[in-house]
Design a protein around this motif. Structure first.
Motif, PDB file in Angstrom:
ATOM      1  N   PHE A   1      65.592  20.992  16.145  1.00  0.00           N
ATOM      2  CA  PHE A   1      64.174  20.712  16.381  1.00  0.00           C
ATOM      3  C   PHE A   1      63.921  19.209  16.392  1.00  0.00           C
ATOM      4  O   PHE A   1      63.231  18.688  17.263  1.00  0.00           O
ATOM      5  CB  PHE A   1      63.311  21.382  15.301  1.00  0.00           C
ATOM      6  CG  PHE A   1      61.871  20.983  15.380  1.00  0.00           C
ATOM      7  CD1 PHE A   1      61.021  21.593  16.296  1.00  0.00           C
ATOM      8  CD2 PHE A   1      61.362  19.994  14.552  1.00  0.00           C
ATOM      9  CE1 PHE A   1      59.689  21.215  16.378  1.00  0.00           C
ATOM     10  CE2 PHE A   1      60.035  19.614  14.620  1.00  0.00           C
ATOM     11  CZ  PHE A   1      59.194  20.225  15.543  1.00  0.00           C
ATOM     12  N   ASP A   2      64.491  18.496  15.418  1.00  0.00           N
ATOM     13  CA  ASP A   2      64.309  17.043  15.348  1.00  0.00           C
ATOM     14  C   ASP A   2      64.886  16.344  16.568  1.00  0.00           C
ATOM     15  O   ASP A   2      64.298  15.374  17.066  1.00  0.00           O
ATOM     16  CB  ASP A   2      64.929  16.498  14.062  1.00  0.00           C
ATOM     17  CG  ASP A   2      64.165  16.915  12.812  1.00  0.00           C
ATOM     18  OD1 ASP A   2      62.977  17.323  12.938  1.00  0.00           O
ATOM     19  OD2 ASP A   2      64.753  16.850  11.720  1.00  0.00           O
ATOM     20  N   LYS A   3      66.029  16.821  17.072  1.00  0.00           N
ATOM     21  CA  LYS A   3      66.626  16.231  18.270  1.00  0.00           C
ATOM     22  C   LYS A   3      65.740  16.448  19.494  1.00  0.00           C
ATOM     23  O   LYS A   3      65.528  15.535  20.292  1.00  0.00           O
ATOM     24  CB  LYS A   3      68.016  16.830  18.526  1.00  0.00           C
ATOM     25  CG  LYS A   3      69.103  16.278  17.635  1.00  0.00           C
ATOM     26  CD  LYS A   3      70.432  16.969  17.870  1.00  0.00           C
ATOM     27  CE  LYS A   3      71.016  16.559  19.195  1.00  0.00           C
ATOM     28  NZ  LYS A   3      72.385  17.072  19.394  1.00  0.00           N
ATOM     29  N   VAL A   4      65.219  17.653  19.636  1.00  0.00           N
ATOM     30  CA  VAL A   4      64.350  17.956  20.768  1.00  0.00           C
ATOM     31  C   VAL A   4      63.081  17.111  20.693  1.00  0.00           C
ATOM     32  O   VAL A   4      62.633  16.532  21.689  1.00  0.00           O
ATOM     33  CB  VAL A   4      64.011  19.459  20.818  1.00  0.00           C
ATOM     34  CG1 VAL A   4      62.916  19.754  21.832  1.00  0.00           C
ATOM     35  CG2 VAL A   4      65.259  20.272  21.128  1.00  0.00           C
ATOM     36  N   LYS A   5      62.515  17.015  19.526  1.00  0.00           N
ATOM     37  CA  LYS A   5      61.288  16.226  19.351  1.00  0.00           C
ATOM     38  C   LYS A   5      61.540  14.748  19.635  1.00  0.00           C
ATOM     39  O   LYS A   5      60.723  14.086  20.271  1.00  0.00           O
ATOM     40  CB  LYS A   5      60.754  16.409  17.922  1.00  0.00           C
ATOM     41  CG  LYS A   5      59.423  15.746  17.701  1.00  0.00           C
ATOM     42  CD  LYS A   5      58.899  16.035  16.311  1.00  0.00           C
ATOM     43  CE  LYS A   5      57.598  15.271  16.097  1.00  0.00           C
ATOM     44  NZ  LYS A   5      57.125  15.421  14.723  1.00  0.00           N
ATOM     45  N   ALA A   6      62.682  14.230  19.194  1.00  0.00           N
ATOM     46  CA  ALA A   6      63.019  12.817  19.420  1.00  0.00           C
ATOM     47  C   ALA A   6      63.215  12.518  20.910  1.00  0.00           C
ATOM     48  O   ALA A   6      63.015  11.384  21.344  1.00  0.00           O
ATOM     49  CB  ALA A   6      64.268  12.446  18.631  1.00  0.00           C
ATOM     50  N   ALA A   7      63.585  13.533  21.689  1.00  0.00           N
ATOM     51  CA  ALA A   7      63.855  13.339  23.112  1.00  0.00           C
ATOM     52  C   ALA A   7      62.632  13.566  23.998  1.00  0.00           C
ATOM     53  O   ALA A   7      62.738  13.505  25.218  1.00  0.00           O
ATOM     54  CB  ALA A   7      64.977  14.274  23.548  1.00  0.00           C
ATOM     55  N   LYS A   8      61.478  13.787  23.413  1.00  0.00           N
ATOM     56  CA  LYS A   8      60.306  14.160  24.215  1.00  0.00           C
ATOM     57  C   LYS A   8      59.907  13.095  25.236  1.00  0.00           C
ATOM     58  O   LYS A   8      59.331  13.420  26.266  1.00  0.00           O
ATOM     59  CB  LYS A   8      59.115  14.512  23.324  1.00  0.00           C
ATOM     60  CG  LYS A   8      58.476  13.335  22.644  1.00  0.00           C
ATOM     61  CD  LYS A   8      57.256  13.760  21.851  1.00  0.00           C
ATOM     62  CE  LYS A   8      56.592  12.538  21.250  1.00  0.00           C
ATOM     63  NZ  LYS A   8      55.326  12.873  20.656  1.00  0.00           N
ATOM     64  N   ASN A   9      60.203  11.846  24.972  1.00  0.00           N
ATOM     65  CA  ASN A   9      59.849  10.781  25.909  1.00  0.00           C
ATOM     66  C   ASN A   9      61.048  10.251  26.690  1.00  0.00           C
ATOM     67  O   ASN A   9      60.941   9.237  27.370  1.00  0.00           O
ATOM     68  CB  ASN A   9      59.173   9.629  25.165  1.00  0.00           C
ATOM     69  CG  ASN A   9      57.825  10.038  24.635  1.00  0.00           C
ATOM     70  OD1 ASN A   9      57.099  10.807  25.253  1.00  0.00           O
ATOM     71  ND2 ASN A   9      57.483   9.537  23.455  1.00  0.00           N
ATOM     72  N   PHE A  10      62.175  10.954  26.576  1.00  0.00           N
ATOM     73  CA  PHE A  10      63.370  10.522  27.286  1.00  0.00           C
ATOM     74  C   PHE A  10      63.098  10.423  28.782  1.00  0.00           C
ATOM     75  O   PHE A  10      62.552  11.332  29.381  1.00  0.00           O
ATOM     76  CB  PHE A  10      64.517  11.504  27.015  1.00  0.00           C
ATOM     77  CG  PHE A  10      65.801  11.145  27.696  1.00  0.00           C
ATOM     78  CD1 PHE A  10      66.520  10.027  27.308  1.00  0.00           C
ATOM     79  CD2 PHE A  10      66.290  11.916  28.725  1.00  0.00           C
ATOM     80  CE1 PHE A  10      67.710   9.688  27.930  1.00  0.00           C
ATOM     81  CE2 PHE A  10      67.480  11.598  29.354  1.00  0.00           C
ATOM     82  CZ  PHE A  10      68.185  10.477  28.962  1.00  0.00           C
TER      83      PHE A  10
END
Length: 109
Positions: free
Chosen positions: A12-21
């Motif tokens: 979940f944290d990885k997906v959230k961190a990538a939201k602006n990729f």
């Protein structure tokens, strides 16, 4: 979703961190379209030595990380600026994003 198990927190944290990729890449793409549109409608000379495709590539040098391939003919299908009634108004997409961000910011305050 099929098992009903919760998503692991690390994932979940990885997906959230990538939201602006790659958000900047998409912004640059829209800016390239807008600048190309403005130049083709304001300063481009269809009888001059530079083709529309060369003009597009010149703008791409300023706004793209990876340059278009020599055989790229994106402009042939870019109906917004030739058949969509925009006539040098493609920049309004970015302008609308700015206005909506300002409105959202006002409600956050």
């Amino acid at each position: 979703h099929e098992t009903g198990d919760k998503l692991p927190r690390a994932l979940f944290d990885k997906v959230k961190a990538a939201k602006n990729f790659r958000a900047a890449t998409m912004m640059l793409r829209q800016l390239q379209f807008a600048v190309t549109d403005l130049q083709l409608h304001s300063s481009f000379d269809p009888n001059g030595p530079v083709s529309v495709h060369e003009q597009y590539r010149a703008v791409a040098k300023e706004y793209q990380v990876m340059q278009p391939l020599p055989e790229d003919r994106f402009l042939c299908g870019f109906s917004h600026i030739f058949a969509g009634g925009y006539s040098a108004g493609y920049y309004s997409y970015k302008w609308a994003e700015v206005l909506s961000a300002d409105c959202f910011g006002a409600f956050e305050e």
